[in-house]
Design a protein around this motif. Structure first.
Motif, PDB file in Angstrom:
ATOM      1  N   ASN A 244       0.804  -1.230   0.000  1.00  0.00           N
ATOM      2  CA  ASN A 244       0.000   0.000   0.000  1.00  0.00           C
ATOM      3  C   ASN A 244       0.832   1.273   0.000  1.00  0.00           C
ATOM      4  OD1 ASN A 244       0.618   0.317   2.769  1.00  0.00           O
ATOM      5  ND2 ASN A 244      -1.307  -0.618   3.418  1.00  0.00           N
ATOM      6  N   HIS A 284      -6.407  -5.013  -1.956  1.00  0.00           N
ATOM      7  CA  HIS A 284      -5.044  -5.157  -2.457  1.00  0.00           C
ATOM      8  C   HIS A 284      -4.699  -6.588  -2.874  1.00  0.00           C
ATOM      9  CE1 HIS A 284      -3.395  -1.180  -2.012  1.00  0.00           C
ATOM     10  NE2 HIS A 284      -3.673  -1.110  -0.725  1.00  0.00           N
ATOM     11  N   GLY A 291      -2.114   2.861  -1.663  1.00  0.00           N
ATOM     12  CA  GLY A 291      -3.415   2.959  -1.025  1.00  0.00           C
ATOM     13  C   GLY A 291      -3.677   4.407  -0.638  1.00  0.00           C
ATOM     14  N   ALA A 292      -4.944   4.782  -0.611  1.00  0.00           N
ATOM     15  CA  ALA A 292      -5.296   6.163  -0.288  1.00  0.00           C
ATOM     16  C   ALA A 292      -6.555   6.178   0.567  1.00  0.00           C
ATOM     17  CB  ALA A 292      -5.514   6.974  -1.556  1.00  0.00           C
ATOM     18  N   PRO A 293      -6.639   7.135   1.520  1.00  0.00           N
ATOM     19  CA  PRO A 293      -7.848   7.239   2.339  1.00  0.00           C
ATOM     20  C   PRO A 293      -8.960   7.970   1.599  1.00  0.00           C
ATOM     21  CG  PRO A 293      -6.268   8.922   2.986  1.00  0.00           C
ATOM     22  CD  PRO A 293      -5.596   8.106   1.917  1.00  0.00           C
ATOM     23  N   VAL A 300     -13.389   7.028   7.650  1.00  0.00           N
ATOM     24  CA  VAL A 300     -12.318   6.899   6.683  1.00  0.00           C
ATOM     25  C   VAL A 300     -12.266   5.460   6.198  1.00  0.00           C
ATOM     26  CG1 VAL A 300     -10.578   6.467   8.485  1.00  0.00           C
ATOM     27  CG2 VAL A 300      -9.850   7.256   6.228  1.00  0.00           C
ATOM     28  N   ARG A 301     -12.129   5.294   4.905  1.00  0.00           N
ATOM     29  CA  ARG A 301     -11.923   3.986   4.307  1.00  0.00           C
ATOM     30  C   ARG A 301     -10.758   4.107   3.330  1.00  0.00           C
ATOM     31  NH1 ARG A 301     -15.628   0.039   4.614  1.00  0.00           N
ATOM     32  NH2 ARG A 301     -15.133  -0.742   2.531  1.00  0.00           N
ATOM     33  N   PHE A 302     -10.143   2.995   3.026  1.00  0.00           N
ATOM     34  CA  PHE A 302      -8.994   3.007   2.138  1.00  0.00           C
ATOM     35  C   PHE A 302      -9.352   2.322   0.819  1.00  0.00           C
ATOM     36  CE2 PHE A 302      -7.283   3.587   6.326  1.00  0.00           C
ATOM     37  CZ  PHE A 302      -6.234   4.479   6.142  1.00  0.00           C
ATOM     38  N   ARG A 303      -8.679   2.746  -0.234  1.00  0.00           N
ATOM     39  CA  ARG A 303      -8.865   2.109  -1.525  1.00  0.00           C
ATOM     40  C   ARG A 303      -7.503   1.970  -2.210  1.00  0.00           C
ATOM     41  NH1 ARG A 303     -11.589   6.695  -5.509  1.00  0.00           N
ATOM     42  NH2 ARG A 303     -10.033   8.337  -5.172  1.00  0.00           N
ATOM     43  N   ASP A 360     -12.519  -0.292   7.784  1.00  0.00           N
ATOM     44  CA  ASP A 360     -12.004   0.748   6.896  1.00  0.00           C
ATOM     45  C   ASP A 360     -11.393   0.165   5.629  1.00  0.00           C
ATOM     46  OD1 ASP A 360      -9.706  -0.383   7.866  1.00  0.00           O
ATOM     47  OD2 ASP A 360      -8.927   1.419   8.825  1.00  0.00           O
ATOM     48  N   LEU A 362      -9.083  -1.929   5.493  1.00  0.00           N
ATOM     49  CA  LEU A 362      -7.661  -2.209   5.643  1.00  0.00           C
ATOM     50  C   LEU A 362      -7.327  -2.887   6.968  1.00  0.00           C
ATOM     51  CD1 LEU A 362      -4.914  -1.779   4.200  1.00  0.00           C
ATOM     52  CD2 LEU A 362      -4.729   0.408   5.417  1.00  0.00           C
TER      53      LEU A 362
END
Length: 389
Positions: A244, A284, A291-293, A300-303, A360, A362
């Motif tokens: 990430n 991932h 990875g970015a919030p 907050v979630r990550f993608r 989130d 992650l």
């Protein structure tokens, strides 16, 4: 700070009563525990690393006393993220004879606000505060105060109403663990309920937790810290941060893993060493980083920002990392019978994600920390970490 109760005895806070830290830095007020030594810290100017290694996950005061009241003056620096929900990890856990007896939060302290979108950091300073535990039995007992895993903490003064002596040596083996924010504790209820702390309790071992949020990046100085720390058991959980952070390509990853393990083996040539690949993280699995919030409704979630097609150019995904770690450990195990491998999906996999999804996208939640700990303890302490009779 708050007015103290009748706790007239002051005990110096030294290495004799601090466990789980690699170094105590002397400050104007007291001492600051670090989970990486000064030499390692001097070799990296990354602010993320500086923050997380000074957050004392797994660090605790351990002593024996008949005190009925304990006060600990501290200056904590709590980390919050602008636009995101309040996260756990700021409590002090009191264990008496190995059992959770109380939980408290310090008064006062600093607040560091991080804007994950811009990288900006604002710090609001506050006064030294106090953590207080009262109503304890007036009999000799083993006491541990586990520090919050999300707060950098200066330990200023320890006061009790009965004398304190260092906790006796119980002859327990020392387990040294390194990993990412999940090992650091992210989303666990408190420091005693991170998965490494729970697993250590189940295995009846002394934990040194070098889980470094966002910073398990195969850094040579981290490998040297592991190499130079006395331990009976060692585990390293590798992969998610490398993916990430979009830190390296496959060509660099394999040699970096070999170098990391070579360094540890320089002074731990026969110590049981367990290499753990990442737990399931759908964003991932087959999509590279970075990875970015993403912020929405105070959450907050990550993608994953990469393109799955980029795997052909050597970009890393979790599946690529797992395959490479399995290959490397199998290759090395031919000459190193004390080297072991664990696929992280055995700790948390697809069925677990369906039942206990990553809040989130992650990090596991508190319930998943318990599940990961149970499975790790069963595998490790029933297998490669089993006591030799």
């Amino acid at each position: 700070m708050n007015n103290p109760v009748a706790v007239p005895i002051t005990t110096p806070i030294t290495d004799s009563i601090v466990r789980g830290a690699l170094e105590l830095e002397r400050t104007e007020r007291g001492v600051r525990p670090h989970r990486l030594p000064a030499k390692a810290r001097a070799q990296c100017a990354d602010g993320q690393l500086a923050m997380v290694e000074s957050q004392p996950s797994g660090v605790r005061l351990a002593f024996r006393t008949a005190a009925t009241a304990i006060e600990l003056d501290v200056l904590g620096t709590r980390t919050v993220y602008r636009g995101a929900q309040t996260l756990p990890g700021n409590d002090y856990d009191l264990l008496v004879d190995g059992r959770l007896a109380d939980r408290a939060r310090a008064t006062g302290g600093n607040v560091m606000t991080i804007d994950m979108a811009t990288g900006g950091v604002d710090t609001e300073t506050g006064p030294v505060g106090t953590v207080r535990f009262t109503g304890l039995a007036a009999e000799n007992k083993d006491v541990e105060i586990w520090l919050p895993y999300r707060e950098t903490t200066e330990l200023v003064e320890l006061r009790t109403d009965a004398p304190v002596e260092p906790a006796p040596d119980r002859g327990r083996r020392v387990w040294l663990h390194h990993g990412s924010s999940i090992s650091h504790g992210s989303n666990a209820e408190s420091s005693t309920t991170t998965w490494p702390a729970l697993a250590a309790a189940a295995g009846e071992v002394e934990l040194i937790n070098l889980g470094l949020g966002g910073s398990a990046l195969l850094d040579p100085f981290t490998a040297r810290a592991l190499r130079d720390t006395p331990a009976d058991l060692i585990s390293v959980k590798i992969g998610i941060n490398v993916v990430n952070a979009d830190l390296m390509r496959l060509r660099a990853f394999g040699p970096a893993v070999h170098g990391f393990l070579d360094t540890i083996r320089e002074r731990h040539p026969r110590t049981p060493l367990l290499v753990i690949s990442p737990i399931l993280c759908p964003i991932h699995e087959d999509t590279p980083g970075p990875g970015a919030p993403v912020f929405a409704d105070g959450m907050v979630r990550f993608r994953a920002m990469g393109d799955p097609a980029e795997r052909a150019t050597g970009k890393l995904t979790l599946n690529v990392v797992r395959e490479e770690l399995a290959r490397i450990t199998a290759q090395r195990a031919a000459d190193d019978p004390n080297l072991h491998h664990l696929d992280g999906r055995e700790l948390y996999g697809e069925a677990d994600f369906a039942e206990l999804p990553l809040p989130d996208a992650l990090h596991p939640d508190a319930a998943a920390h318990h599940r990961i700990a149970e499975r790790f303890a069963e595998f490790a302490f029933g297998g490669p970490f089993r006591a030799v009779l």
